[in-house]
Enzyme design. Structure first.
Site, PDB file in Angstrom:
ATOM      1  N   HIS A  96      15.275  39.887  26.159  1.00 21.61           N
ATOM      2  CA  HIS A  96      16.680  39.992  26.765  1.00 21.61           C
ATOM      3  C   HIS A  96      17.312  41.250  27.413  1.00 21.61           C
ATOM      4  CE1 HIS A  96      18.245  35.662  24.768  1.00 21.61           C
ATOM      5  NE2 HIS A  96      17.364  35.838  25.708  1.00 21.61           N
ATOM      6  N   HIS A  99      12.352  26.688  30.493  1.00 22.91           N
ATOM      7  CA  HIS A  99      13.467  26.886  31.173  1.00 22.91           C
ATOM      8  C   HIS A  99      13.495  28.133  32.150  1.00 22.91           C
ATOM      9  CE1 HIS A  99      14.986  30.501  28.961  1.00 22.91           C
ATOM     10  NE2 HIS A  99      14.392  30.001  27.971  1.00 22.91           N
ATOM     11  N   GLU A 153      19.100  26.753  29.165  1.00 22.42           N
ATOM     12  CA  GLU A 153      18.824  26.748  27.937  1.00 22.42           C
ATOM     13  C   GLU A 153      19.463  27.880  27.358  1.00 22.42           C
ATOM     14  OE1 GLU A 153      16.456  28.346  24.436  1.00 22.42           O
ATOM     15  OE2 GLU A 153      17.074  29.329  26.440  1.00 22.42           O
ATOM     16  N   GLU A 154      19.701  28.854  27.980  1.00 21.65           N
ATOM     17  CA  GLU A 154      20.410  29.992  27.418  1.00 21.65           C
ATOM     18  C   GLU A 154      21.925  29.654  27.226  1.00 21.65           C
ATOM     19  OE1 GLU A 154      18.885  32.273  26.380  1.00 21.65           O
ATOM     20  OE2 GLU A 154      16.996  32.741  27.605  1.00 21.65           O
ATOM     21  N   ASP A 209      11.204  35.387  29.109  1.00 23.00           N
ATOM     22  CA  ASP A 209      12.171  34.422  28.840  1.00 23.00           C
ATOM     23  C   ASP A 209      12.749  33.676  29.927  1.00 23.00           C
ATOM     24  OD1 ASP A 209      13.416  32.652  26.802  1.00 23.00           O
ATOM     25  OD2 ASP A 209      14.925  34.107  26.390  1.00 23.00           O
ATOM     26  N   GLU A 262       8.428  29.068  24.725  1.00 27.00           N
ATOM     27  CA  GLU A 262       9.674  30.010  24.662  1.00 27.00           C
ATOM     28  C   GLU A 262       8.940  31.349  24.597  1.00 27.00           C
ATOM     29  OE1 GLU A 262      12.504  30.965  24.598  1.00 27.00           O
ATOM     30  OE2 GLU A 262      13.651  29.092  25.214  1.00 27.00           O
TER      31      GLU A 262
END
Length: 403
Positions: free
Chosen positions: A241, A92, A138-139, A104, A165
């Site tokens: 993140h 993603h 995706e998030e 990510d 991922e």
């Protein structure tokens, strides 16, 4: 270069111009450039999908996710005369707010672009198609993968998938979910991956629900009924993140390693006879783990069950032999067994309490999670305390009960 350019766009939240326009345009530009340089052996098809739909997720307490006009970039690489079956590779390009999302999941997009580039220039024909899905939501709780697997016409041909991922930044990419069932997929990874790194323990922990997270693996498994392999970068989780998840923190060694593994596994699956009949091989679970990153041991779970039963039977027979003796010996043996069991239990309880005391102390002095940036600090901080307590209890046991 791919990774640097994607992260240079900045945070790519779903619905933002950065995600829906800039990232999409960049990926399409690179895909078109790859298509122009591909050999005549392969055919490349590109589709932009903007699905709308909704679905419920049980692990979130029946939460219903609704999405509208999200973006998927779908690329199909297939033999010139076409292919009936396909293997999916998924990543993603969106990110959580306030982070460039290098690990990510921009690095996975970069790896997939390079794999597409490598395969498209190869003179070796593929037996099956390879579908590359660059999903853009995706998030937002796995929306884009749902839109693809339930609505896109190419989804019907998919027989297996690899999901890329991250739960950290860089390092080794860990196989932490496989299946459901389909032991042939694990065997494919074992046979093809150049630098294997896998753990069934990680699968058990992740699927138990202890970790409050999920990946597109769930969507393909539950809504597409497709078996797959879930990989993730796991090191340096403290950066994950955050605004520090930048491309310069991901070593080129990690990118090369991931590319070697994923390219090899994709090529293996795209030329496998089992892919076309994947549903016929859907039986049983597999126990798998790597040995120092050198190779992976994998065997059917039923074999592990048999080994457990054999071990239990041997233990039962041994204890029965101890019990079936004159009464005085039986009492003595039972006393020894009870004492050994009790001391072992006390050992573990005391060790756990010691580790918890250290954890509380670290928190009181304002250093909670200070070890997170350096894994070996946690080993010395908690591992040393645990080992010291075990040695102390062992010494006391020896003096009090056996001397």
């Amino acid at each position: 270069r791919y990774l640097d350019n994607i992260t240079a766009i900045g945070p790519r939240t779903v619905g933002s111009p950065e995600n829906e326009v800039l990232a999409v345009n960049y990926l399409l530009q690179q895909i078109r450039a790859i298509e122009r340089e591909s050999t005549d052996v392969h055919k490349i098809s590109v589709d932009i999908q903007r699905p709308t739909g909704s679905f419920s997720i049980d692990f979130l307490g029946g939460f219903t996710s609704y999405y509208a006009n999200i973006t998927n970039i779908v690329v199909k690489l297939e033999p010139r005369n076409g292919a009936e079956h396909a293997v999916l590779c998924n990543c993603h390009f969106d990110s959580v707010p306030n982070t460039p999302g290098a690990s990510d999941d921009a690095v996975s997009c970069a790896v997939m672009l390079e794999i597409l580039n490598t395969l498209s220039k190869s003179s070796e024909p593929l037996q099956h198609a390879v579908i590359f899905l660059f999903n853009g939501a995706e998030e937002n709780i796995l929306q884009a993968s749902h839109g693809f697997i339930t609505q896109h016409e190419w989804a019907k041909s998919i027989r297996a998938f690899i999901n890329l991922e991250a739960a950290g930044v860089g390092g080794k990419e860990l196989v932490f979910q496989t299946g459901p069932e389909n032991p042939w997929l694990v065997q494919a990874y074992v046979a093809a991956a150049k630098h294997p790194f896998a753990s069934v323990v990680a699968q058990e922990i992740f699927q138990s629900g202890i970790i409050p997270a999920d990946t597109d693996f769930r969507i393909y498994r539950d809504f597409g009924n497709v078996p797959g392999i879930d990989l993730a970068f796991i090191e340096n989780g403290y950066i994950y993140h955050t605004k520090y998840d930048t491309s310069d923190r991901i070593l080129t060694d990690s990118i090369q390693r991931a590319g070697d593994n994923i390219l090899a596994v994709l090529k293996y699956l795209a030329t496998s006879d089992k892919l076309a009949k994947s549903f016929e091989y859907r039986h049983g679970k597999v126990v798998f783990f790597d040995v120092l990153g050198l190779f992976v041991l994998a065997y059917p779970a039923r074999v592990g069950t048999i080994m457990n039963y054999i071990t239990a039977a041997i233990a039962f027979l041994y204890l029965s032999k101890k019990v079936l003796q004159p009464k005085t010996r039986v009492v003595h043996n039972l006393k020894k067994l009870f004492t050994a069991f009790s001391l072992t239990l006390i050992n573990w309880v005391c060790t756990l309490v010691t580790v918890l005391i250290v954890a509380v102390f670290v928190s009181i002095i304002g250093r909670s999670l200070s070890w997170y940036t350096h894994f070996y600090v946690s080993v010395f901080l908690y591992g040393t305390a645990a080992a010291a307590k075990l040695i102390l209890m062992h010494t006391l046991t020896k003096k009090l009960f056996y001397e």
